[in-house]
Structures are given as C-alpha cells and as structure tokens.
Scaffold this motif. Structure first.
Motif, PDB file in Angstrom:
ATOM      1  N   ASN A 217       0.812  -1.220   0.000  1.00 22.74           N
ATOM      2  CA  ASN A 217       0.000   0.000   0.000  1.00 22.74           C
ATOM      3  C   ASN A 217       0.842   1.265   0.000  1.00 22.74           C
ATOM      4  OD1 ASN A 217      -2.540  -1.167  -0.170  1.00 22.74           O
ATOM      5  ND2 ASN A 217      -2.671  -1.476   2.043  1.00 22.74           N
ATOM      6  N   HIS A 218       2.088   1.158  -0.411  1.00 20.57           N
ATOM      7  CA  HIS A 218       2.903   2.365  -0.586  1.00 20.57           C
ATOM      8  C   HIS A 218       2.245   3.218  -1.669  1.00 20.57           C
ATOM      9  CE1 HIS A 218       6.277   4.992  -1.538  1.00 20.57           C
ATOM     10  NE2 HIS A 218       6.927   4.525  -0.484  1.00 20.57           N
ATOM     11  N   PRO A 219       2.150   4.536  -1.486  1.00 17.51           N
ATOM     12  CA  PRO A 219       1.482   5.378  -2.490  1.00 17.51           C
ATOM     13  C   PRO A 219       2.020   5.211  -3.911  1.00 17.51           C
ATOM     14  CG  PRO A 219       1.810   6.638  -0.488  1.00 17.51           C
ATOM     15  CD  PRO A 219       2.512   5.321  -0.270  1.00 17.51           C
ATOM     16  N   VAL A 220       3.313   4.909  -4.083  1.00 19.37           N
ATOM     17  CA  VAL A 220       3.858   4.704  -5.431  1.00 19.37           C
ATOM     18  C   VAL A 220       3.196   3.503  -6.093  1.00 19.37           C
ATOM     19  CG1 VAL A 220       5.916   4.026  -6.739  1.00 19.37           C
ATOM     20  CG2 VAL A 220       6.065   5.855  -5.039  1.00 19.37           C
ATOM     21  N   ASN A 221       3.002   2.426  -5.337  1.00 15.92           N
ATOM     22  CA  ASN A 221       2.328   1.253  -5.901  1.00 15.92           C
ATOM     23  C   ASN A 221       0.836   1.488  -6.077  1.00 15.92           C
ATOM     24  OD1 ASN A 221       4.588  -0.345  -6.294  1.00 15.92           O
ATOM     25  ND2 ASN A 221       4.471  -1.298  -4.261  1.00 15.92           N
ATOM     26  N   LEU A 222       0.243   2.247  -5.169  1.00 16.14           N
ATOM     27  CA  LEU A 222      -1.169   2.591  -5.343  1.00 16.14           C
ATOM     28  C   LEU A 222      -1.368   3.485  -6.568  1.00 16.14           C
ATOM     29  CD1 LEU A 222      -2.222   3.307  -1.637  1.00 16.14           C
ATOM     30  CD2 LEU A 222      -2.714   1.254  -2.999  1.00 16.14           C
ATOM     31  N   ALA A 223      -0.393   4.340  -6.842  1.00 17.25           N
ATOM     32  CA  ALA A 223      -0.473   5.203  -8.029  1.00 17.25           C
ATOM     33  C   ALA A 223      -0.452   4.375  -9.308  1.00 17.25           C
ATOM     34  CB  ALA A 223       0.669   6.211  -8.034  1.00 17.25           C
ATOM     35  N   TYR A 224       0.261   3.241  -9.286  1.00 11.89           N
ATOM     36  CA  TYR A 224       0.236   2.339 -10.454  1.00 11.89           C
ATOM     37  C   TYR A 224      -1.175   1.782 -10.649  1.00 11.89           C
ATOM     38  CZ  TYR A 224       0.579  -1.957 -13.119  1.00 11.89           C
ATOM     39  OH  TYR A 224       0.353  -2.960 -14.035  1.00 11.89           O
ATOM     40  N   GLU A 225      -1.821   1.372  -9.556  1.00 14.53           N
ATOM     41  CA  GLU A 225      -3.199   0.890  -9.674  1.00 14.53           C
ATOM     42  C   GLU A 225      -4.103   1.984 -10.222  1.00 14.53           C
ATOM     43  OE1 GLU A 225      -5.353  -1.597  -7.009  1.00 14.53           O
ATOM     44  OE2 GLU A 225      -3.560  -2.009  -5.806  1.00 14.53           O
ATOM     45  N   ALA A 226      -3.872   3.219  -9.786  1.00 13.41           N
ATOM     46  CA  ALA A 226      -4.679   4.329 -10.280  1.00 13.41           C
ATOM     47  C   ALA A 226      -4.471   4.537 -11.777  1.00 13.41           C
ATOM     48  CB  ALA A 226      -4.331   5.607  -9.523  1.00 13.41           C
ATOM     49  N   ALA A 227      -3.220   4.372 -12.219  1.00 18.63           N
ATOM     50  CA  ALA A 227      -2.916   4.562 -13.634  1.00 18.63           C
ATOM     51  C   ALA A 227      -3.540   3.481 -14.507  1.00 18.63           C
ATOM     52  CB  ALA A 227      -1.403   4.585 -13.834  1.00 18.63           C
ATOM     53  N   THR A 228      -3.812   2.320 -13.929  1.00 14.09           N
ATOM     54  CA  THR A 228      -4.374   1.200 -14.695  1.00 14.09           C
ATOM     55  C   THR A 228      -5.781   0.851 -14.204  1.00 14.09           C
ATOM     56  OG1 THR A 228      -3.286  -0.377 -13.195  1.00 14.09           O
ATOM     57  CG2 THR A 228      -2.104   0.227 -15.205  1.00 14.09           C
ATOM     58  N   ALA A 229      -6.469   1.849 -13.636  1.00  9.16           N
ATOM     59  CA  ALA A 229      -7.798   1.588 -13.071  1.00  9.16           C
ATOM     60  C   ALA A 229      -8.763   1.041 -14.112  1.00  9.16           C
ATOM     61  CB  ALA A 229      -8.357   2.870 -12.450  1.00  9.16           C
ATOM     62  N   ASP A 230      -8.620   1.496 -15.361  1.00  7.03           N
ATOM     63  CA  ASP A 230      -9.522   1.030 -16.412  1.00  7.03           C
ATOM     64  C   ASP A 230      -9.229  -0.410 -16.820  1.00  7.03           C
ATOM     65  OD1 ASP A 230      -7.061   1.945 -17.420  1.00  7.03           O
ATOM     66  OD2 ASP A 230      -7.892   2.248 -19.427  1.00  7.03           O
ATOM     67  N   LEU A 231      -8.001  -0.907 -16.518  1.00  5.73           N
ATOM     68  CA  LEU A 231      -7.635  -2.296 -16.829  1.00  5.73           C
ATOM     69  C   LEU A 231      -7.949  -3.241 -15.680  1.00  5.73           C
ATOM     70  CD1 LEU A 231      -4.121  -1.680 -18.443  1.00  5.73           C
ATOM     71  CD2 LEU A 231      -6.323  -1.932 -19.613  1.00  5.73           C
ATOM     72  N   ASN A 232      -8.299  -2.658 -14.534  1.00  4.43           N
ATOM     73  CA  ASN A 232      -8.620  -3.423 -13.326  1.00  4.43           C
ATOM     74  C   ASN A 232      -7.435  -4.239 -12.818  1.00  4.43           C
ATOM     75  OD1 ASN A 232     -10.581  -3.801 -11.353  1.00  4.43           O
ATOM     76  ND2 ASN A 232     -11.219  -5.773 -12.188  1.00  4.43           N
ATOM     77  N   ASP A 233      -6.227  -3.734 -13.028  1.00  8.06           N
ATOM     78  CA  ASP A 233      -5.053  -4.367 -12.437  1.00  8.06           C
ATOM     79  C   ASP A 233      -5.084  -4.161 -10.923  1.00  8.06           C
ATOM     80  OD1 ASP A 233      -4.066  -5.296 -14.791  1.00  8.06           O
ATOM     81  OD2 ASP A 233      -2.532  -3.747 -15.026  1.00  8.06           O
ATOM     82  N   VAL A 234      -4.619  -5.163 -10.194  1.00 11.45           N
ATOM     83  CA  VAL A 234      -4.610  -5.090  -8.733  1.00 11.45           C
ATOM     84  C   VAL A 234      -3.236  -5.519  -8.226  1.00 11.45           C
ATOM     85  CG1 VAL A 234      -5.628  -5.973  -6.602  1.00 11.45           C
ATOM     86  CG2 VAL A 234      -7.073  -5.614  -8.606  1.00 11.45           C
ATOM     87  N   ASN A 235      -2.625  -4.697  -7.380  1.00 11.05           N
ATOM     88  CA  ASN A 235      -1.375  -5.094  -6.734  1.00 11.05           C
ATOM     89  C   ASN A 235      -1.672  -6.165  -5.691  1.00 11.05           C
ATOM     90  OD1 ASN A 235      -0.107  -3.088  -8.200  1.00 11.05           O
ATOM     91  ND2 ASN A 235      -0.106  -1.615  -6.520  1.00 11.05           N
ATOM     92  N   MET A 236      -0.745  -7.098  -5.530  1.00  6.80           N
ATOM     93  CA  MET A 236      -0.941  -8.146  -4.541  1.00  6.80           C
ATOM     94  C   MET A 236       0.396  -8.696  -4.085  1.00  6.80           C
ATOM     95  SD  MET A 236      -2.479 -11.065  -7.117  1.00  6.80           S
ATOM     96  CE  MET A 236      -2.775 -12.233  -5.796  1.00  6.80           C
ATOM     97  N   ILE A 237       0.411  -9.296  -2.907  1.00  6.66           N
ATOM     98  CA  ILE A 237       1.600  -9.985  -2.437  1.00  6.66           C
ATOM     99  C   ILE A 237       1.843 -11.188  -3.342  1.00  6.66           C
ATOM    100  CG2 ILE A 237       2.630 -11.244  -0.517  1.00  6.66           C
ATOM    101  CD1 ILE A 237       2.318  -8.246  -0.018  1.00  6.66           C
ATOM    102  N   ASP A 238       3.094 -11.383  -3.739  1.00  3.34           N
ATOM    103  CA  ASP A 238       3.442 -12.518  -4.589  1.00  3.34           C
ATOM    104  C   ASP A 238       3.470 -13.781  -3.714  1.00  3.34           C
ATOM    105  OD1 ASP A 238       4.644 -14.467  -6.133  1.00  3.34           O
ATOM    106  OD2 ASP A 238       6.245 -13.183  -6.885  1.00  3.34           O
ATOM    107  N   PRO A 239       2.450 -14.649  -3.816  1.00  2.00           N
ATOM    108  CA  PRO A 239       2.401 -15.825  -2.927  1.00  2.00           C
ATOM    109  C   PRO A 239       3.501 -16.836  -3.229  1.00  2.00           C
ATOM    110  CG  PRO A 239       0.676 -15.960  -4.595  1.00  2.00           C
ATOM    111  CD  PRO A 239       1.304 -14.614  -4.750  1.00  2.00           C
ATOM    112  N   PHE A 240       3.925 -16.916  -4.484  1.00  6.40           N
ATOM    113  CA  PHE A 240       4.977 -17.858  -4.865  1.00  6.40           C
ATOM    114  C   PHE A 240       6.321 -17.437  -4.260  1.00  6.40           C
ATOM    115  CE2 PHE A 240       1.768 -17.890  -8.221  1.00  6.40           C
ATOM    116  CZ  PHE A 240       1.436 -19.235  -8.248  1.00  6.40           C
ATOM    117  N   HIS A 241       6.600 -16.149  -4.262  1.00  2.00           N
ATOM    118  CA  HIS A 241       7.850 -15.648  -3.692  1.00  2.00           C
ATOM    119  C   HIS A 241       7.846 -15.831  -2.170  1.00  2.00           C
ATOM    120  CE1 HIS A 241      11.486 -13.404  -4.808  1.00  2.00           C
ATOM    121  NE2 HIS A 241      11.443 -12.905  -3.565  1.00  2.00           N
ATOM    122  N   LEU A 242       6.707 -15.574  -1.549  1.00  3.38           N
ATOM    123  CA  LEU A 242       6.594 -15.734  -0.102  1.00  3.38           C
ATOM    124  C   LEU A 242       6.822 -17.183   0.301  1.00  3.38           C
ATOM    125  CD1 LEU A 242       5.919 -14.341   2.599  1.00  3.38           C
ATOM    126  CD2 LEU A 242       3.508 -14.871   2.157  1.00  3.38           C
TER     127      LEU A 242
END
Length: 494
Positions: A217-242
């Motif tokens: 939820n860092h604003p830089v990553n939230l800004a990416y979601e805002a830039a792609t709001a019309d594509l419905n991209d969603v940031n998420m924790i990478d479960p495979f890396h975890l």
C-alpha cells in the motif's frame, strides 16, 4: 515543492549491471520483455521525482553494443487501426515511430514480429511497407487454447510453427506499441526455437511498476493501480515468492495468475523453470534508488489525485464508467490523499465563484499559487500562463507583456476569416503573441524566458479544457487536473 526523491544516476548504473548479470545467468543470451513506456515515461517521473522520462532508453544506451530491439505488433490491432490513446496514432504508425526513435538513440532494431497473424490483409500490407523500408518482418500465429493448452503450445504445432526471429546480440529487447501485442509470447517462442537448436537462452521481464520491494500500500504502488484503473489491475503480495523465500514482495494480479502456466512452459522448453516466482522474473531496480521516501510518497499522492480527476472527466465525456471512479476513490482513501492537498483546486474554485466564469490556477515552484480568469481577450488558461510567467520573471502584474492592440487583430482573424465562434485567445495563440512581442519588448522577452520553469508545476482548471489548451499544458510539462464540467451546456465540444 519539486523535492528530489529518486537517484537517476544510481538507477542507470544499477539497472544496466543487473541486466548484464541476468544475461550471464543464461549463458549469454537473454530475451527481455520490456513493459511500459520506453520513451517519455512521465508517470514514473511524476511519482518518482528525479526519475528522468527517458531513463529506460538511456539505460539501454549503456548496453547498445550488446542489445538489439525486436518490436511486436498484433495483426488484429493493425486490422482494427487500434490507436494509442496518449499519442493519438495507430499502432502500426507507432511501430515506425519507435524504430526511428531507437535508431536515433544509436540502438539496433533487428526486426518486427507480426503476432496472431491469420491472413489479415492490413497486416500483409504493413509487412510489405516495412520490407520496402528495409525492415525484416516475421510472423507468429494463433495457437488454440493459449495459454493453457501447454502440450500444444510447446510443440512443433504451437511455438514451432512460428517464424524463428534471427537475432545477433546477447540482449534481445522485445517491446511493442501497447499492451496485448504479444511480447511475452514472442520471447517464449524464441526460447522454444533456441532450445530446439541446442542454444541456451533465458527470459526476463522489465516492468517498473508495481515496485516489488516497496510495501503493497505504498502510495507509489497505489499510483500504479490508479494509472491502470480502467484495466482493473490489482497489486498483490506474490504468494509464490513468499512460499519460496519467506520474503514479502509485490506483484500484480495478471503476472501472479499466469505464473503457474509460465512455469510449466519453462519446464517443457528448458527442462526446469529457472524462476520460483513472478518476482524472480523481474529485473527492476527502481525501488533501490529511492533516496527520499517522503518525497516520493507525496508525489504519488498527487498523482493519485490527478488520476481521480482524470477519471471524473473521462466519465463526464463517456470514456469511463462508474467503476473506474469508485476504484480511484478507494485508492485515494488508501493513500490518504484528498483534494485539500492540491492548493490549485481551491484557488481556481474561488476565482470561478467570484467571477462566475471558468478559472485556472498554477502552483509555482516556490509554492505560490497564481490564477487566471476568463476575460474578453483571453481564456482562463492563457491568463494564468501569462500571470505565472510574470510572477516568475518578477514583472508587476499591471504590466502588459502583450499589448491589447496586438490581441485584437488575432481575434478578428479568428472570427472573420477562420470561422471561430470564440474570440478569446487559446494558450498557443497567446504564447505566439508573447513570442512576437518579445522581439521588441524586454518585459515580454523576460516573461518568455520563464517558460521552462513551468515544468512539473501543478495546475487546475474549473472546466474541461479544449484539446488545444490541454495539449499545450502537457507540452509545457504542467501537471493538469480539471473539474468534470464543460464551459457551456452544448452537446458538442471541441
């Protein structure tokens, strides 16, 4: 204002070194899928103040002796005359623009790949045009069940049917005019052919956002979601890396969803998957080059607010629906961003209320806000630009840097000869008049010299601007927002 939060020099050095390391990891041949904008990455420069818009191409310039470019374009996009929204040109024309731009930077463009080719006449014509210009063209074909039918995809009837793209350098950068062009498929198809030929090669992905080593939820990553709001991209924790490393990293939904499929493809092509997670595939070092976290947080919040107002205007113009605006509102809440953090909004609203007409405000580098109102001679945008330039040049606001007598003949030309219904000068007409005045008036020349100081200044209009004015604001580097209102109640707006 305009605090630097990103070390661009460090980024260029670190990014180049990391890509070279990845090339060595795969025995000296790497196919690098390049996402986002290679040129004029203004989103990155806005949310990471200090990031140069041409950073990516400059980084590639450091690798020019070992790199070649392959441009992918989807045949159906050629057939449909798909247009880049930011540039207003079709994808096929943008391929020509990209090739010229790469060559202008001293980078070698090896070829163009027409993906999803199924006999489209427009694609045939485009291929002939490129070959006439001396550009090599290869064809890749649709594969039934892609990307889930892995036995067919990774076979002689799948990737094996595609043309093998002849390359001569260790780093092959695969880019495209826009999303959905088939960059990843081109890379994987090449891996299939390389391994069939007994040659070692690897694949990596270069996406600047979301930044994998910043919090979700860092604003830089939230800004990416805002830039792609019309594509419905969603940031998420990478479960495979975890799971693989016990380390929390950030990716986005599409890469996470497709990773099991990619992993299975790698196993069939290479014998094993070289990556344990989508994050592993990336080579982005941007997160390591942030030098002032608070500065980039503030810049990203401003970007989210700008995206929100852009969404409101898009909805007003029928370009977006309610879901986009609702998502942007949620992102503003998550980032703790609101309109009060943007002083130009309140300043322009106050002038509009006092005058009953459209108004415009600009926040200067020192934080001072200047405004412009609509008059008989100038539109609000033009007035604000002149007031800002006078303020920056230290010229008293009572001084006319453009004589009203110089404006009146331009108005007469517009109304009497060019068929315009609006006598007020648009921003381009105003700046041309200022430039002409500068030839004989020292004050006008002094004001004109301040144009570059407007770059990265925040601006707000109480109405949706004309294409001319909004385009000029972009060229001047103003970070513009507008209220979702038209100046008139007409149905047709230019």
């Amino acid at each position: 204002m305009n605090r630097i939060g990103f070390d661009n020099h460090k980024y260029l050095e670190m990014q180049s070194a990391h890509i070279q390391k990845r090339i060595a990891q795969f025995g000296g041949k790497l196919y690098l899928e390049f996402g986002g904008k290679l040129f004029d990455d203004y989103h990155a420069s806005r949310v990471l103040p200090g990031f140069a818009p041409d950073s990516k191409i400059r980084m590639l310039g450091q690798l020019r002796d070992s790199a070649e470019i392959v441009v992918a374009i989807c045949a159906s996009d050629i057939e449909k005359n798909k247009v880049r929204g930011d540039l207003g040109i079709t994808y096929d024309v943008d391929v020509l623009r990209l090739i010229d731009a790469f060559r202008g930077q001293g980078l070698y463009v090896g070829s163009v790949v027409v993906t999803q080719y199924a006999g489209q006449p427009a694609a045939d014509a485009f291929q002939r045009r490129l070959e006439t210009l001396g550009v090599k063209v290869y064809r890749h074909y649709p594969i039934s069940g892609y990307p889930n039918n892995i036995p067919l995809i990774v076979s002689d009837e799948g990737y094996g049917k595609n043309d093998y793209v002849e390359t001569s350098r260790p780093l092959v950068v695969v880019t495209a005019p826009g999303p959905g062009s088939g960059k990843m498929a081109v890379c994987l198809s090449q891996l299939y052919h390389e391994y069939k030929r007994g040659e070692k090669a690897g694949y990596a992905k270069f996406e600047t956002f979301p930044i994998w080593n910043l919090p979700l939820n860092h604003p830089v990553n939230l800004a990416y979601e805002a830039a792609t709001a019309d594509l419905n991209d969603v940031n998420m924790i990478d479960p495979f890396h975890l799971q693989a490393y016990g380390e929390t990293t950030v990716n986005y939904n599409r890469d996470v969803e497709v990773f099991p499929v990619l992993s299975a493809m790698f196993e069939k092509i290479m014998g094993e998957c070289p990556y344990k997670s989508p994050t592993d595939m990336g080579v982005n070092m941007a997160g390591n080059c942030i030098v002032d976290d608070e500065a980039v947080r503030d810049a990203a919040r401003q970007e989210i607010i700008r995206r929100y107002y852009s969404g409101l205007c898009d909805r007003r113009q029928g370009k977006a629906d309610d879901s986009v605006v609702y998502k942007l509102e949620l992102l503003m809440q998550q980032a703790k961003a609101d309109a009060s953090q943007r002083p130009v909004i309140a300043a322009s609203a106050q002038v509009a209320e006092e005058t009953g007409s459209p108004a415009f405000a600009i926040e200067l580098p020192d934080g001072k806000v200047v405004t412009g109102k609509t008059s008989e001679l100038l539109g609000a945008c033009s007035a604000a630009l002149l007031n800002a330039l006078k303020e920056l040049a230290g010229i008293d606001h009572s001084v006319h840097v453009i004589s009203p007598k110089a404006i009146e003949p331009i108005q007469a030309l517009k109304i009497n000869h060019l068929g315009s219904a609006n006598p007020r000068l648009h921003s381009d007409e105003t700046l041309i008049a200022l430039a002409i005045s500068a030839a004989t008036d020292p004050a006008a020349a002094k004001a004109l010299d301040q144009l570059s100081a407007l770059r990265r200044c925040e601006a707000h209009s109480t109405v949706i601007l004309s294409q001319v004015d909004s385009g000029n604001c972009a060229k001047l580097g103003l970070h513009l927002t507008s209220e979702p209102q038209y100046e008139t109640n007409k149905l047709y707006h230019r």
